[in-house]
Motif scaffolding. Structure first.
Motif, short mmCIF file in Angstrom:
data_model
loop_
_atom_site.label_atom_id
_atom_site.label_comp_id
_atom_site.label_asym_id
_atom_site.label_seq_id
_atom_site.Cartn_x
_atom_site.Cartn_y
_atom_site.Cartn_z
N SER A 159 0.83 -1.20 0.00
CA SER A 159 0.00 0.00 0.00
C SER A 159 0.87 1.25 0.00
CB SER A 159 -0.90 0.00 1.24
OG SER A 159 -1.40 1.28 1.51
N HIS A 160 0.48 2.25 -0.81
CA HIS A 160 1.20 3.52 -0.81
C HIS A 160 1.12 4.19 0.56
CE1 HIS A 160 0.44 3.58 -5.41
NE2 HIS A 160 1.61 3.05 -5.13
N TRP A 161 0.02 3.95 1.26
CA TRP A 161 -0.13 4.52 2.60
C TRP A 161 0.88 3.92 3.57
CZ3 TRP A 161 -2.94 8.71 3.51
CH2 TRP A 161 -3.98 9.04 2.63
N VAL A 162 1.05 2.61 3.50
CA VAL A 162 2.02 1.94 4.38
C VAL A 162 3.44 2.42 4.07
CG1 VAL A 162 3.06 -0.28 4.99
CG2 VAL A 162 0.58 -0.08 4.78
N LEU A 163 3.75 2.58 2.79
CA LEU A 163 5.08 3.05 2.40
C LEU A 163 5.31 4.49 2.88
CD1 LEU A 163 5.36 1.64 -1.24
CD2 LEU A 163 6.42 0.74 0.85
N TYR A 219 -0.86 8.65 9.33
CA TYR A 219 -1.52 7.43 9.78
C TYR A 219 -3.01 7.66 9.96
CZ TYR A 219 -2.54 3.21 12.43
OH TYR A 219 -3.07 2.02 12.84
N LEU A 220 -3.37 8.82 10.51
CA LEU A 220 -4.79 9.16 10.66
C LEU A 220 -5.48 9.21 9.30
CD1 LEU A 220 -7.28 10.21 12.19
CD2 LEU A 220 -6.29 12.51 12.05
N LEU A 221 -4.85 9.84 8.32
CA LEU A 221 -5.43 9.91 6.97
C LEU A 221 -5.58 8.52 6.37
CD1 LEU A 221 -3.52 13.01 5.53
CD2 LEU A 221 -5.90 12.92 6.28
N TYR A 222 -4.60 7.67 6.65
CA TYR A 222 -4.68 6.29 6.15
C TYR A 222 -5.90 5.57 6.71
CZ TYR A 222 -3.85 1.27 6.17
OH TYR A 222 -4.02 -0.08 6.06
N THR A 223 -6.14 5.72 8.02
CA THR A 223 -7.27 5.00 8.64
C THR A 223 -8.62 5.47 8.08
OG1 THR A 223 -7.51 6.58 10.49
CG2 THR A 223 -5.97 4.73 10.78
N ARG A 224 -8.66 6.68 7.51
CA ARG A 224 -9.91 7.23 6.97
C ARG A 224 -9.94 7.21 5.44
NH1 ARG A 224 -13.13 9.73 10.44
NH2 ARG A 224 -14.03 11.00 8.77
N SER A 225 -8.93 6.61 4.82
CA SER A 225 -8.81 6.63 3.36
C SER A 225 -9.77 5.63 2.72
CB SER A 225 -7.38 6.29 2.96
OG SER A 225 -7.09 4.94 3.26
N ALA A 228 -8.41 2.09 3.05
CA ALA A 228 -8.68 1.41 4.32
C ALA A 228 -10.14 0.97 4.40
CB ALA A 228 -8.33 2.32 5.48
N ARG A 229 -11.04 1.81 3.93
CA ARG A 229 -12.47 1.47 3.98
C ARG A 229 -12.78 0.26 3.10
NH1 ARG A 229 -16.14 6.94 4.41
NH2 ARG A 229 -14.76 8.12 5.78
N SER A 230 -12.17 0.21 1.91
CA SER A 230 -12.44 -0.91 1.02
C SER A 230 -11.79 -2.20 1.53
CB SER A 230 -11.93 -0.60 -0.39
OG SER A 230 -10.52 -0.46 -0.40
N MET A 231 -10.65 -2.07 2.18
CA MET A 231 -9.94 -3.24 2.69
C MET A 231 -10.59 -3.79 3.95
SD MET A 231 -7.37 -5.38 2.38
CE MET A 231 -6.20 -4.63 1.25
N MET A 238 -9.24 3.83 12.94
CA MET A 238 -9.00 5.17 13.45
C MET A 238 -8.78 5.17 14.96
SD MET A 238 -11.46 8.50 12.97
CE MET A 238 -12.77 7.72 13.91
N TRP A 239 -9.37 4.19 15.66
CA TRP A 239 -9.24 4.14 17.12
C TRP A 239 -7.83 3.77 17.57
CZ3 TRP A 239 -12.88 6.63 19.34
CH2 TRP A 239 -14.17 6.66 18.78
N THR A 240 -6.97 3.37 16.62
CA THR A 240 -5.59 3.06 16.99
C THR A 240 -4.67 4.29 16.90
OG1 THR A 240 -4.97 2.43 14.72
CG2 THR A 240 -5.85 0.69 16.15
#
Length: 292
Positions: A159-163, A219-225, A228-231, A238-240
């Motif tokens: 994932s580009h977010w993880v990278l 990381y916050l943006l990733y949890t709301r991306s 993340a929603r599709s996966m 987001m609670w993490t």
């Protein structure tokens, strides 16, 4: 001779290679025995590669380590492990790791990630670690190669977010290491590591604060991306974010104030608050990701 050799391999630093497991976790494949086994093998390969790099670095920095109040106790610097034995161990570990990567496959992808990691760190040991900011760039690239190595081992597309999160977090770790070294070394810093003479604590502190905020926000943006929603079919991840924020700024506090170990990573692993937070984060992520 076994004990000094093992100490030179720095097994306590192998925790950094857990970045190899990030693709496994965030692709929701922890329950897949085949993928988990391949990730474990990739983790072992990068542990051997990182130990190879530590040995090479100790051989290159032998005289500087002898001038350091803590590093002078390392086996090569203290003479507990001979230079000849250190060279042989480094070659043996490196060849074993690359051979294992070729056997693991698929194709040459894991081996290519391993070779890139090894070449990058050799360039770092012999040249790039003397150039301010380039040295931390090499550290960050090393973490990215761990993640990519874990991704191609499964295989999944990283994932580009993880990278992006890995890049920011690893830069924070790199600048935190330099800040810790500079603060502990004081006026003797340049004698122990050339690049320390090109940094100053105020700049490093500002960089850590900025990277801490950017890492947490990313990381916050990733949890709301949408990714993340599709996966994960929710934004519960987001609670993490509070765990990530606490861990990031606890590391900054450790790098800025504690000097009870050779590196901030060592201090971090000895810090009960950080380790409890890390355990809670890991448990919460697994529950949230795999509940759905």
């Amino acid at each position: 001779m076994i004990a000094p050799a093992l100490k030179s391999m720095r097994p306590h630093q192998w925790v950094k290679n857990l970045f190899v497991a990030a693709p496994l976790v965030f692709a929701r494949l922890v329950g897949d025995a085949h993928a988990a086994a391949r990730t474990a093998a990739a983790f072992g390969i990068f542990c051997l590669l990182s130990s190879t790099v530590y040995l090479v670095n100790d051989l290159v920095d032998l005289e500087k380590d002898r001038a350091h109040p803590v590093k002078c106790k390392r086996p090569l610097a203290s003479g507990a492990l001979s230079v000849r034995a250190g060279r042989g161990l480094a070659v043996g570990l490196g060849l074993t790791a690359l051979g294992g990567a070729l056997l693991l496959g698929p194709g040459i992808y894991v081996a290519a990630a391993g070779v890139a990691y090894l070449l990058l760190n050799l360039a770092y040991s012999f040249s790039f670690k003397k150039i301010a900011f380039v040295d931390v760039g090499c550290i960050s690239a090393g973490f990215l190669l761990r993640v990519l190595g874990g991704a191609v081992a499964i295989p999944v597309e990283p994932s580009h977010w993880v990278l992006a999160c890995t890049l920011l977090l690893s830069a924070l770790l790199g600048f935190g290491k330099r800040a810790h070294e500079l603060r502990v070394a004081g006026e003797t810093g340049k004698a122990q590591r050339d690049v320390l003479g090109r940094y100053d604590l105020a700049t490093l502190q500002r960089l850590m604060d900025i990277l801490g905020v950017l890492t947490t926000v990313m990381y916050l943006l990733y949890t709301r991306s949408p990714h993340a929603r599709s996966m994960f079919h929710s934004i519960a991840l987001m609670w993490t974010v509070p765990f990530v924020a606490f861990g990031v700024f606890r590391f900054i506090w450790i790098a800025s104030r504690k000097s009870d170990a050779e590196s901030p990573t060592d201090s971090m692993l000895r810090d009960p608050a950080f380790m409890i937070n890390l355990a809670l984060y890991g448990i919460t992520v697994l529950v949230l990701l795999y509940r759905s």
